[in-house]
Design an enzyme around this catalytic site. Structure first.
Site, PDB file in Angstrom:
ATOM      1  N   SER A 147     -10.371  26.514 -13.241  1.00 29.56           N
ATOM      2  CA  SER A 147     -11.050  24.719 -14.223  1.00 29.56           C
ATOM      3  C   SER A 147     -10.647  25.321 -15.374  1.00 29.56           C
ATOM      4  CB  SER A 147     -12.201  24.903 -13.329  1.00 29.56           C
ATOM      5  OG  SER A 147     -13.370  24.212 -14.322  1.00 29.56           O
ATOM      6  N   TYR A 160     -20.404  29.031 -11.412  1.00 28.26           N
ATOM      7  CA  TYR A 160     -19.429  28.509 -11.517  1.00 28.26           C
ATOM      8  C   TYR A 160     -18.577  29.005 -12.818  1.00 28.26           C
ATOM      9  CZ  TYR A 160     -16.126  24.406 -11.296  1.00 28.26           C
ATOM     10  OH  TYR A 160     -14.795  23.579 -11.453  1.00 28.26           O
TER      11      TYR A 160
END
Length: 257
Positions: A147, A160
């Site tokens: 990401s 995350y």
């Protein structure tokens, strides 16, 4: 006569995709089927697997499914072994992921374990398993879905972001260790795409405007635009690429936030 386009296909190849039935995973699964691959789909939800299997088989794809939570990666590996038998694994995509958007001071140990085990621990041990298979055939592609949150600081939750940064570094290190066996390890770093993880956020007009303001192309990405990169990294067309993270982000990371 020289020809290059045939290298952009996956005919005769077997690809395994985790988190295969929703969002990014579903787009990759469909695109691999369209590129000619035999696909093995891994997901927690049987109904989603059954539906996607039906859709892909209607396209003429050889599809096999495995129900399981990637946190139970040892059990999934056993099932993959049963499905694969003595066949090769040509492509493995570590797509399964999750996020709990807690502020840093409110993160619980349970949340930590759940995110780490889903996003990072399973990806490592699945990669380890795939590499053992690929080493025997002296060829393979491992693709990790990271990401932009692993590259720049965002409002996505610290745990995350840590896991996605870890995937980028894992990609580099594994590519260095396994390159001599013909195994290419790369990653994709998406920005915002319509998935189950972003669905609620993208219903907030101000939040979407903030995203668009940070994106040179001034829009949210479409899943087909991410799938193309996943196909490229899986095919022979990318055989001289390894250890890289390709950010499919509409240009967002050029700003260096």
């Amino acid at each position: 006569m020289e020809t290059y386009l045939p290298s952009f296909h996956l005919e005769g190849k077997t690809a395994v995709i985790t988190g295969a039935t929703k969002g990014i995973g579903r787009a990759i699964s469909i695109s691999y089927a369209e590129a000619g691959a035999n696909v093995i789909l891994i997901s927690r939800t049987k109904s989603d697997l059954d539906q996607l299997k039906t859709d892909l088989e209607m396209r003429g794809t050889n599809v096999q499914t495995i129900i399981g939570d990637v946190q139970q990666y040892k059990e999934i590996i056993k099932r993959v072994d049963d499905v694969i038998g003595d066949r090769s694994i040509d492509v493995w995509v570590n797509n399964a992921g999750m996020n709990i958007r807690s502020e840093a001071e409110k993160v619980t140990e349970e949340e930590w374990d759940q995110i780490i085990n889903t996003n990072m621990k399973s990806a490592f041990f699945f990669s380890q398993y795939a590499a053992k298979k690929m080493k025997e055939q002296e060829y393979g592609k491992i693709i990790n879905i990271s990401s932009v949150a692993g590259h720049v600081a965002l409002r996505t939750g610290v745990v995350y972001a840590m896991t996605k940064a870890a995937l980028i570094q894992m990609t580099k290190t594994l590519s260095l260790e396994w390159g001599k066996y013909g195994i290419r390890v790369n990653a994709i770093g998406p920005w915002y795409f319509p998935t189950s993880l972003t669905e609620k956020l993208l219903q907030n007009e101000q939040y979407v405007q903030d995203i668009v303001d940070r994106t040179p192309l001034k829009r949210i990405g479409e899943l087909k635009e991410l799938a193309g990169t996943a196909v490229f990294l899986a095919t022979e067309a990318s055989d001289y690429i390894t250890g890289q993270t390709i950010f499919v982000d509409g240009g967002m990371t050029i700003y260096g936030f």
